[in-house]
Design an enzyme around this catalytic site. Structure first.
Site, mmCIF file in Angstrom:
data_model
loop_
_atom_site.group_PDB
_atom_site.id
_atom_site.type_symbol
_atom_site.label_atom_id
_atom_site.label_comp_id
_atom_site.label_asym_id
_atom_site.label_seq_id
_atom_site.Cartn_x
_atom_site.Cartn_y
_atom_site.Cartn_z
ATOM 1 N N LYS A 79 0.779 -1.174 -0.115
ATOM 2 C CA LYS A 79 -0.177 -0.098 -0.119
ATOM 3 C C LYS A 79 0.805 1.352 -0.184
ATOM 4 O O LYS A 79 1.897 1.200 0.841
ATOM 5 C CB LYS A 79 -0.919 -0.171 1.326
ATOM 6 C CG LYS A 79 -2.033 0.929 1.303
ATOM 7 C CD LYS A 79 -2.892 0.939 2.503
ATOM 8 C CE LYS A 79 -4.045 1.943 2.456
ATOM 9 N NZ LYS A 79 -4.687 1.794 3.875
ATOM 10 N N SER A 154 -9.759 1.465 2.666
ATOM 11 C CA SER A 154 -8.796 2.397 1.934
ATOM 12 C C SER A 154 -7.787 1.547 1.304
ATOM 13 O O SER A 154 -7.447 2.020 0.240
ATOM 14 C CB SER A 154 -7.997 3.501 2.676
ATOM 15 O OG SER A 154 -7.257 2.792 3.815
ATOM 16 N N SER A 178 -9.860 -0.667 7.116
ATOM 17 C CA SER A 178 -9.454 -0.545 5.807
ATOM 18 C C SER A 178 -8.451 -1.826 5.192
ATOM 19 O O SER A 178 -8.200 -1.730 4.115
ATOM 20 C CB SER A 178 -8.210 0.660 5.701
ATOM 21 O OG SER A 178 -8.990 1.917 5.619
#
Lengths: 488, 480, 93
Positions: A79, A154, A178
């Site tokens: 990420k 996210s 997330s």
């Protein structure tokens, strides 16, 4: 059967038996990214050179007869809020468009020392604020199951990359769901570890008291293998737990005989899609069938978690995001004086959702409101934790939905409050710091995956992995692949 | 109308640790800009602070030395504001649970002892430094940020509004500075910025209970500036009040060149710091046994030492005050006294010869080369009459410049006093033979001629002749 | 109820410059969000300690030992503007 569909443990066997090489494996993934990611749009940055160099090194080790770590040679994606030295780390924000960190995050160091292969950095909601990956300042990522749907967020880039076989696994971060919600939306295993289990050093902060890094993987064994590599004490993170960390694979014995599992009734109220609820109840029934003791229980303060979270997280974020002022790194807007430069930089650099949360957080901390909002939220946080403490005195693990619905349709998520309400199942465990795992469990009538969430007591990851593994071994509902043609 | 001035101080002291408060960067002065910087103190995204144990230890020591209660439970908070010298847009500080509180410092003004209350002492990090590209901050075309100082550990000591005059403030700062210096937690030097002071000043009519509106003057870095600021503010605020106006609560800055204070910002902008507990740092639970261990490690504090010098050593108050105002001087005094019996003579030499030379040379007390045991040795030979006072001063000058022992200087330069009458008689006879006029004058009743002749003998003996013996021999010869 | 003035003050504290239109949007959204927070007022939290840290970790300290600093080129490697080894910013006032 392409190599890219396989799991970490399957690929590890093929690497060590020299059936395949790490370079071949990396190349297959890089090729797949080149051909398919134009549709999925999971990657913000592909680091092909890095990946191939790392893969070559692993092949050398294998050729030399060295024993390699389970993650060695396995291609993965990070990420884009984890710092990688000299490699763009943007948090999917214009603010950090060309930011090349001067250091590696602790988890990045760990993956390097395990000889992991980094394919690149993947998309997310800007500064991890959002649950659709539509808040990325660069582009939205699609759900590989259905390109009209969001991958969740996210860590949506992480989930989409793994679900589309563009990486074998990915590290995400979870502040209010997330990791778990995108894992659920994309049919993956997602684990948010106990707060303090994985070092936050080098994770670009959203809300420091809630953020935690964890894996998104194709099965439960892989989640345990990644945890073995990334969990552990780090003296650079004061909130890192200084305890003996277990071998997480040891819990994978397939048995839930005699385990006590609670179903907290508050997680099945208003807003929960009946199809989701049905799958969760089916999973609970399966566990009972496998010998677990399953009971309805109560976490009475659950309904207060969402408001408490949306006071605490934005407050911390408003402070954490102050440093983006155009002085030392990142975007700098021109202005005649410093205050003008600060304002213009932040105006141009931050997207709407980030600004909204900064405003909310600043408001909650300002004088006159602190006691009514922030302080009250911290007290409520304590009540929520006490609920869990009481529950875990009776149960080894709790089972709930991961998200109220399956993947949302793209482009229809403009109401912030409606989205915040979508976090109700995942937020309480962040507030309490406890581990939580999302496991795919069947599809809904739209043929989209449903996520079942397992909650455990602090450092109870082994119990969660044990229960999830038992479900995985005893049903066909957990290993799901996009196959209905709306996506891949 | 006559107004009473009410003053409180906030004193920032830079702690003398090797590394910064939350990272391993060195705290040394003098590095090229941005060379004592790491990802943590640069506030790079993703970095986290870890507290330096020495900072906690030093803060507790400072608290114990100023009679504070040491917190059982303490924590760090974030003070949020934007400024280019601040790398994270917040300063890690302490808000509602400081490490120390409720202390006091004693001062002695006009023969009276007064306790000045300390509200609290808390730990925090320093900011970086801005170099303004222009003559002043207001005329600069831009600024440059150097973060070498970012993250240097500070303690902020906040006094109660107990001070009533510039004189009291100076006495307070002098004693506080000495106490801090004694504990060894800081150099506490205003000139070098390791001790900085903000003063809050307000006026109220005598007899009135409640305080007037105060102005805060920031970042004063000399005792003289503190004194001038207070006098300036008293005049400024008196003028406002006498004209029927109201003092504005605000932060002001001292313009040294113009000798005035200027408004920086009003209250409403400044107090919105949005403090909240720093989630990146864990709470502190202070072990009582450790506190006691630190307490017992503290040296004798200046006020106690001052009292001892007056009561036990019999020194005048003035001498005791001067000697205890600095840890180095006080230790020097004790060092001399360990080898030498006369307290007053020791004090005279320290305040006279030693301090005169230190001031004349403009050196720091720490850099004095003379060893206390060497001064003791010098005074001992002086007392024994082996050298005279004039020679002793000469020897001391050499000791001060080179750090050598007095014995070797005396030997090398052949400065041992001559008391042997036989040796002196020869010189006396020679002087008498060369100065018949003076001899005549003396014998004619001009007794002052004696002084001249003594001087001639001393000169001829290069100052080594024992003046008593010279006097005696001269008198004998002249009376013959 | 959050007024336009409050939104402007909060924006100023956050170093965000909002247009009049944005101020109105933020006021409306913040009010809606804060309305949902009102249910917190229903719970009695008297005697409940605020929970800032979920784990019972305390006194995490490091020794006062000097470590490595970054080379200056690295310190400045992301600087939007620099001069003389320092970060250049526009004038302060």
């Amino acid at each position: 059967m392409t190599l890219s569909r396989l799991t970490i443990h399957e690929l590890h066997e093929k690497l060590t038996s020299k059936e395949i090489s790490a370079v071949e494996l990396a190349k297959e993934h890089l090729h797949r990214i080149e051909t398919i990611d134009t549709d999925v749009k999971a990657y913000l940055k592909v680091t092909a050179d890095v990946a191939l160099a790392q893969a070559e090194a692993v092949d050398k080790m294998i050729a030399n007869g060295e024993k390699i770590a389970p993650l060695a040679g396995i291609p993965m994606a990070l990420k884009d809020n984890m710092c990688t030295e000299g490699i763009e780390t943007t948090c999917a924000s214009k603010m950090l468009e060309n930011f090349k960190p001067q250091y590696d995050a602790a988890v990045v160091e760990k993956l390097h020392s395990n000889h992991g292969v980094m394919l690149g950095k993947v998309n997310m909601d800007e500064f991890a604020m959002g649950s659709t990956t539509e808040n990325s300042a660069y582009f939205a990522t699609k759900n590989p199951w259905n390109f009209d749907c969001v991958p969740g967020g996210s860590s949506g880039g992480s989930a989409a990359a793994v679900a589309a076989d563009l990486a074998v696994y990915s590290l995400g971060s979870d502040t209010g769901g997330s990791i778990r919600q995108p894992a659920a939306f994309c049919g993956l295993v997602g684990l948010k570890p106990t707060y303090g289990a994985v070092s936050r050093y080098g994770l670009i902060a959203f809300a420091s008291s809630l953020d935690q890094i964890g894996p998104l993987t194709k099965d439960v064994t892989d989640a345990a293998l990644v945890m073995n590599a990334i969990a552990g004490h780090d003296h650079r993170d004061s909130t890192s737990a200084n305890i003996a960390f277990p071998d997480y694979t040891a819990a994978l014995d397939g048995s839930v005989q005699g385990m006590r599992i609670g179903i907290p009734e508050e997680y099945f109220g208003e807003g929960i899609d009946p199809e989701v609820e049905a799958q969760v109840r089916a999973a609970a029934a399966k566990l009972e069938e496998l010998g677990a003791v399953v009971e309805v229980c109560s976490l009475p303060h659950t309904r207060y978690a969402m408001p408490a979270y949306y006071l605490i997280a934005p407050a911390e974020a408003s402070s954490n995001l102050g440093r983006y002022d155009g002085v030392r790194y990142g975007l700098r807007a021109n202005a005649k004086d410093v205050i003008g430069m600060f304002k213009e930089t932040r105006n141009q650099g931050f997207g709407d959702e980030v600004k909204r949360r900064i405003m909310l957080g600043t408001y909650g901390l300002s004088s006159g409101y602190y006691d009514a909002y922030y302080l009250k939220a911290l007290k409520v946080r304590n009540l929520i934790k006490q609920d869990f403490d009481a529950a875990f005195a009776k149960y080894d693990c709790l089972i709930t939905p991961t998200a109220p619905t399956t993947a949302l349709v793209k482009g229809q998520n403009q109401d912030p409050l409606a989205l915040y309400k979508g976090d109700i199942c995942t937020i309480p465990s962040n507030l309490a710091g406890i581990p939580a795992l999302s496991l795919p469990y069947g599809l809904d009538s739209k043929q989209m995956p449903v996520g079942v969430q397992l909650l455990g007591k602090a450092f109870g990851e082994p119990q969660l992995l044990k229960v999830a593994y038992a479900l995985e071994q005893n049903t066909d509902l957990t290993k799901l692949k996009p196959n209905q043609g709306k996506g891949l | 109308m006559d107004y009473e001035v009410v003053i409180g101080c906030e004193v920032h002291v830079e702690l003398k640790t090797k590394t910064k408060i939350f990272c391993n960067c060195p705290t040394d002065f003098g590095g090229a800009p941005n060379t004592h910087v790491c990802p943590v103190c640069l506030g790079l995204p993703g970095t986290l602070p870890v507290l330096n144990k020495k900072v906690l230890e030093y803060a507790i020591k400072a608290g114990l030395a100023t009679n504070c209660e040491i917190a059982e439970y303490s924590k760090f908070d974030r003070k949020n504001y934007f400024y280019p010298d601040l790398t994270k847009a917040y300063q890690i500080s302490q808000f509602d649970l400081p490490i120390c509180k409720n202390g006091y410092v004693e001062i002695n003004v006009g023969g009276k002892t007064k306790k000045i209350g300390l509200t609290r002492i808390h730990m925090e990090e320093d900011a970086g430094k801005l170099v303004h590209q222009g003559a002043t901050i207001t005329s600069a075309t831009g600024s440059l940020a150097d973060y070498n100082r970012a993250g240097v550990p500070l303690i902020e000591i906040v006094s109660e509004p107990d001070l009533r005059s510039a004189e009291e403030v100076l006495a307070f700062l002098t004693n506080l500075k000495a106490i801090i210096e004694y504990t060894g937690v800081s150099d506490a030097k205003m000139e070098q910025g390791s001790l900085r002071c903000d003063v809050n000043i307000s006026l109220r009519p005598f007899g009135q209970e409640e305080f007037g509106t105060r102005a805060e003057i920031k970042n004063l870095n000399s005792f003289r500036a503190v004194e001038r600021v207070i006098n300036y503010e008293i005049d400024r605020q008196t003028d406002i009040l006498e004209d029927g106006g109201q003092v504005v609560q605000e932060t002001r800055t001292w313009d040294e060149g113009k000798g005035v204070t200027l408004s920086l910002r009003s209250k409403e902008d400044s107090d919105e710091y949005r403090y909240f507990p720093d989630p990146d740092l864990t709470p502190l639970v202070i072990d009582r046994a450790w506190v006691e261990e630190l307490r017992s490690s503290l040296p004798e504090m200046p006020m106690a030492k001052r009292k001892r010098l007056i009561e036990e050593e019999g020194l005048p108050e003035y001498d005791a005050g001067v000697i205890t105002s600095s840890k180095v001087l006080a230790e020097f005094y004790d060092g001399v006294r360990a080898h030498y019996g006369d307290a007053k003579k020791t004090s005279n030499w320290i305040m006279g010869e030693l301090l005169a030379r230190v001031n004349a040379e403009g050196i720091e007390l720490e850099d004095i080369k003379v060893k206390p045991e060497h001064l003791a040795a010098l005074l001992t030979v002086l007392d024994k009459g082996e050298i005279n006072g004039k020679i002793a001063k000469e020897v001391f000058a050499e000791m001060f410049n080179t750090g050598k022992e007095p014995e070797s200087i005396i030997k090398e330069k052949g400065l041992v006093q001559i008391s042997d009458e036989g040796a002196i008689v020869a010189i006396v006879d020679e002087v008498l033979a060369n100065n018949p006029k003076s001899v005549e004058d003396y014998r004619a009743g001009k007794k002052q001629a004696m002084g001249f002749l003594v001087g001639q003998v001393m000169k001829a003996s290069k100052g080594q002749a024992n003046p008593g013996v010279v006097n005696k021999l001269l008198a004998e010869r002249l009376e013959q | 109820m959050i007024t336009k003035e409050v939104v402007e003050k909060v924006a100023k504290l956050s170093r965000l410059e909002l247009t009049e239109e944005e101020v109105a949007v933020h006021a409306e959204q913040l009010n809606k969000i804060l309305e949902t927070m009102d249910i917190l007022k229903q719970i009695d939290t008297d005697g409940i300690e605020p929970l800032a840290h979920v784990l019972p970790i305390q006194n995490v300290l490091r020794e006062d030992e000097v470590g490595e600093c970054m080379p200056r080129e690295k310190v400045l490697s992301n600087a939007p503007e620099q001069a003389d080894g320092m970060f250049q910013v526009p004038k302060i006032v």
